[in-house]
Design an enzyme around this catalytic site. Structure first.
Site, mmCIF file in Angstrom:
data_model
loop_
_atom_site.group_PDB
_atom_site.id
_atom_site.type_symbol
_atom_site.label_atom_id
_atom_site.label_comp_id
_atom_site.label_asym_id
_atom_site.label_seq_id
_atom_site.Cartn_x
_atom_site.Cartn_y
_atom_site.Cartn_z
ATOM 1 N N TYR A 226 0.846 -1.186 0.000
ATOM 2 C CA TYR A 226 0.000 0.000 0.000
ATOM 3 C C TYR A 226 0.882 1.237 0.000
ATOM 4 C CZ TYR A 226 -3.782 -3.043 1.688
ATOM 5 O OH TYR A 226 -4.713 -4.024 1.832
ATOM 6 N N HIS A 234 -6.034 2.301 -1.438
ATOM 7 C CA HIS A 234 -6.052 0.996 -2.095
ATOM 8 C C HIS A 234 -4.624 0.543 -2.314
ATOM 9 C CE1 HIS A 234 -10.267 0.844 -2.973
ATOM 10 N NE2 HIS A 234 -10.239 2.062 -3.491
ATOM 11 N N LYS A 265 -4.446 -4.259 -9.814
ATOM 12 C CA LYS A 265 -3.168 -4.084 -9.127
ATOM 13 C C LYS A 265 -2.065 -4.587 -10.043
ATOM 14 C CE LYS A 265 -5.493 -5.118 -4.841
ATOM 15 N NZ LYS A 265 -6.081 -3.802 -4.601
#
Lengths: 289, 552
Positions: A226, A234, A265
């Site tokens: 993070y 997020h 991601k």
């Protein structure tokens, strides 16, 4: 508690590491960017799984980092032999608590009565008037002024029952009682195998770069990185640790690529090369069209 | 420990609200003041909420005692809420498993004492967790319990498929109940095995005792079960008769004639029983024919397997179905099936078989119901399908199998093999051969590159698998009974994920299919993966992909 010495106390139970103090847990997260996972029930809402409470379970990498930085110590709780003295001391504590609770309880009731005194008086008046009404109905002659008579009452006039010992408040303490247990420093031997060493190297490097790292099993990787506190941001990366010389099959690449795309991601393949430097490769799946 | 003042304050202002989780998240930290403030506020609230103590009135706590030797918490008076779903009784005393006790402590319901001092949660973690209770086990248990499920340690297979079908699983026999009991299953199996050995050595006293016990149990079962009257009597009567023949003279105590009479009354049905319920008799196995052990060496149908590796005690069957030849009524050898009389006389006592061989006429028993309108319609549609050359083969055949054979023969005769020589010349050939493209289904089958593994057939006599599930989970249910919980809603295996080690891996296909075969019911198996405090559930189940097949 050792927190006064400035070090976080990590308890080793059955091979896993826990932190039992909420202040220390906050310090770890706010100042040291160590997140961990809460794994107990929350006292105020125990029957749900979204918000869990203490203890905070730490990853072995996090523990090694804290030890290396000299910010924590790993202990094991050993039980002292329970003497009669200790039992007596506990009983005394309980008695003291009970006495204090009786005081507090009485005081609280008095405050409540004081606040509600007008209502109590009104209630008593209504009751008396009802009785007089009944008597009137039965034939007795009662003057109207009897109904209007005020009732004089003070707080002391209202009876307060004493708090029973059975109703006294008790608690289930979270952490061990320091008077009956002695924490003993324990040798921490993580990381040992090659895989563990690699994981720790990657963890340490990413932590040094300022990321917040948590366990990656939710997304099929080693860690999740993070940019800031996990509550607020997020995560950006799924970190997968691979030995530098390991080969990756086509299916594995596709799996990772697809996974990363679906959860928005970036997969970061991390390894340590021949010069003992960390190298990161990010994976992006561009699709067919 | 908190002071009385703090406890009081907590009790006064008991907030039930849960702090907000998630909400709108930002993508990148922008160093703004407001972001920093939000984070700070979050941490403050979090610290406050985490530090709250668990407070309760002394009389509302259930008092429990921990003993290191038994690794259990004993309670005297159960609370109002949890005893229905948790805990067990042993020797008149009430106990809780360590994971149950730990959960109840976190719920602020139970206070555990050890050495006359109350235990903290950390202390409970230190003492309860160990080889019998791993952290992962407890975390999965707590996770499921917090969601509201009723979670029990796995009790093994309680009822076979047949028992469930006839509704016998509602009436668990005492011995099975004891076996299912979590405390006895580990403590008493050793004792039981010694008992069994003694019995198997053929002590007559044992046999007679067991027979009496069997009758008693059989009697109970007959009284208890409603629908299974005939089948039960059938089984028991066969046994009775069998024992009568072989144990001549030895047993005056053949037991109450009353029970025997009731068997005899239904013996008229037993001949039909044998014929009709051929397949159903085989699952009338270990569980129903109970502790009836023949010591008689002349009885060739004695089944020796009564125990298995995991220590669960199964009652051995008096029948060895490998040696009993049941006639095959489904055989495709014409209309008349010859049934031979078997050497071991399986018919009940007074039924005498005169014939050596009996002709069973299948046609006499065939279902002569008229075809449904739907089927007729479908046949009609086919009759007028495009291919005219098939018409003759249709007319000549008496049923579908013959027609298909006809069609196949016609095709292989009429089809010119050299129609597409260029396709079939090389090594790389099409998957579908034109002559085999008889229907959509046939084409699809030829196109199937990935072979689907067939699910192994269910076998109620299978040995327990090497890996058993850890939990039986039930949905919250008012009618739940601890002593007779029934089939679980799902079973859970707990697995610890250690990414740096490969020693623990998820259950492989063999384990899953073993478990599926063994339990023989449609209860899904969930695999709970625990990694550093987070629990994730995965289901691995069998299903067949549907193939779309249209007429053609």
């Amino acid at each position: 508690m050792s927190f006064d010495r400035g070090k976080t106390t990590i308890t080793l139970i059955n091979g896993q590491c826990f932190v039992w103090n909420s202040k220390q847990a906050r310090f770890l997260r706010e100042e040291l960017r160590i997140v961990g996972t809460l794994c107990g029930s929350l006292p105020r809402a125990p029957m749900q799984n979204t918000h869990l409470g203490l203890p905070l379970q730490l990853m072995p990498e996090e523990v090694t980092l804290l030890l290396e930085k000299g910010l924590a110590e790993v202990v094991e709780n050993t039980e002292d032999v329970i003497t009669e003295e200790m039992k007596l001391e506990y009983k005394n504590k309980e008695k003291k608590s009970y006495k204090r609770q009786v005081e507090l309880y009485t005081r609280e009731r008095q405050e409540e009565i004081k606040r509600k005194l007008p209502q109590i008086i009104a209630g008593k008046k209504a009751k008396r008037n009802k009785v007089l009404d009944e008597r009137r109905k039965n034939g007795e002659i009662i003057d109207d002024s009897e109904f209007e008579k005020e009732i004089e009452m003070t707080v002391e006039d209202v009876g307060i029952p004493t708090l029973q010992e059975a109703s006294m408040l008790m608690e289930i303490p979270l952490a061990c009682d320091p008077s009956t247990t002695t924490p003993v420093l324990v040798k921490w031997t993580y990381p040992k195998s090659d895989k563990e060493v690699l994981r720790y190297r990657v963890f340490r490097d990413l932590w040094d770069k300022g990321h917040y790292l948590t366990s990656g099993s939710k997304f099929g990787g080693d860690f999740i990185a993070y940019p800031g506190d996990p509550s607020r941001f997020h995560s950006l990366f799924i970190v997968v640790c691979k030995p530098h010389s390991a080969s990756i099959s086509g299916i594995e690449l596709i799996t990772m690529g697809r996974l990363g795309t679906n959860v928005k991601k970036t997969i970061v393949l991390s390894s340590v090369d021949e010069n003992d430097k960390l190298c990161y490769t990010s994976l992006q799946w561009t699709g067919i069209s | 420990m908190h002071s009385a003042d703090e406890l009081f304050r907590v009790r006064q202002g008991l907030e039930k609200s849960v702090p907000q989780k998630g909400g709108v998240k930002d993508f990148m930290p922008d160093g703004s003041w407001i972001q920093g403030k939000q984070i700070e506020k979050f941490h403050e609230e979090r610290e406050k909420v985490l530090a709250e103590p668990r407070v309760q009135k002394k009389c509302d706590y259930v008092h429990g005692l921990w003993t290191n030797e038994s690794r259990l918490v004993e309670i005297e008076h159960e609370g109002k809420s949890f005893w229905k779903n948790m805990g067990f009784t042993r020797n008149g005393r009430k106990f809780l498993h360590p994971e149950e006790a730990l959960f109840l402590m976190e719920m602020n319901v139970l206070q555990v004492w050890y050495n006359f001092l109350p235990m903290s949660i950390e202390g409970a973690y230190c003492r309860f967790l160990g080889p019998t209770l791993t952290l992962e086990f407890h975390q999965v248990y707590a996770h499921l319990r917090r969601m509201g499920y009723v979670v029990i340690r796995h009790r093994g297979k309680l009822a076979s498929r047949y028992e469930r079908e006839i509704g016998l699983d509602k009436y668990q026999k005492k011995k099975e109940r004891q076996l299912g009991d979590p405390m006895t299953s580990s403590l008493l199996t050793k004792k039981n095995s010694i008992e069994e050995l003694a019995q198997m050595e053929g002590l007559e006293n044992c046999v007679t005792d067991k027979m009496c016990e069997h009758e008693k149990v059989a009697g109970e079962e007959i009284v208890a079960s409603e629908n299974s009257q005939i089948k039960m009597d059938c089984a028991a009567s066969i046994e009775k008769a069998h024992s009568q023949e072989t144990e001549i003279g030895g047993n005056e105590e053949m037991g109450s004639s009353l029970i025997l009479q009731s068997h005899m009354n239904s013996i008229k049905d037993s001949a039909e029983c044998l014929n009709d319920n051929v397949t159903s008799l085989s699952p009338v196995d270990d569980n129903i024919l109970t502790t009836f052990k023949h010591s008689d060496a002349t009885n060739s149908a004695f089944s020796s397997e009564s125990r298995n590796a995991s220590g669960f005690q199964y009652k051995s069957s008096a029948w060895d179905f490998r040696k009993i030849a049941f006639p095959n009524f489904g055989a495709e050898c014409g209309d008349v099936i010859k049934i031979q009389r078997s050497e071991s006389n399986l018919t009940p006592g007074h039924v005498v078989c005169e014939l050596d061989c009996y002709d069973f006429n299948r046609m006499a028993h065939i279902n002569k119901k008229k075809d449904k309108k739907k089927d007729l319609e479908r046949d009609r549609k086919l009759k007028f399908s495009n291919n005219n050359s098939r018409f003759s083969s249709y007319q000549n055949s008496r049923n579908w199998s013959e027609y298909k054979v006809c069609l196949y023969n016609w095709r292989s005769n009429n089809w010119r093999q050299d129609q597409f020589p260029h396709l079939f010349a090389d090594g790389l050939q099409p998957l579908v051969r034109p002559e085999l493209a008889t229907s959509t289904e046939a084409i699809l089958q030829q196109l199937q590159v990935i072979k689907s593994s067939t699910k192994p057939p269910r076998n109620s006599k299978a040995d327990p698998p090497a890996v058993l599930p850890h939990f039986d989970v039930y949905s919250p249910n008012k009618k739940f009974k601890k002593t007779n919980p029934g089939t679980p809603d799902f079973r859970v295996i707990v697995m610890r994920l250690i990414q740096t080690r490969c020693d623990e891996s998820p259950p492989d296909l063999k384990t899953i299919s073993d478990i599926d075969v063994y339990f023989d019911d449609d209860v899904p198996l969930h695999c709970a993966v625990v990694d550093a405090g987070t629990v994730m559930f995965n289901t691995l189940s069998f299903f067949t992909l549907p193939t779309e097949v249209s007429l053609g």
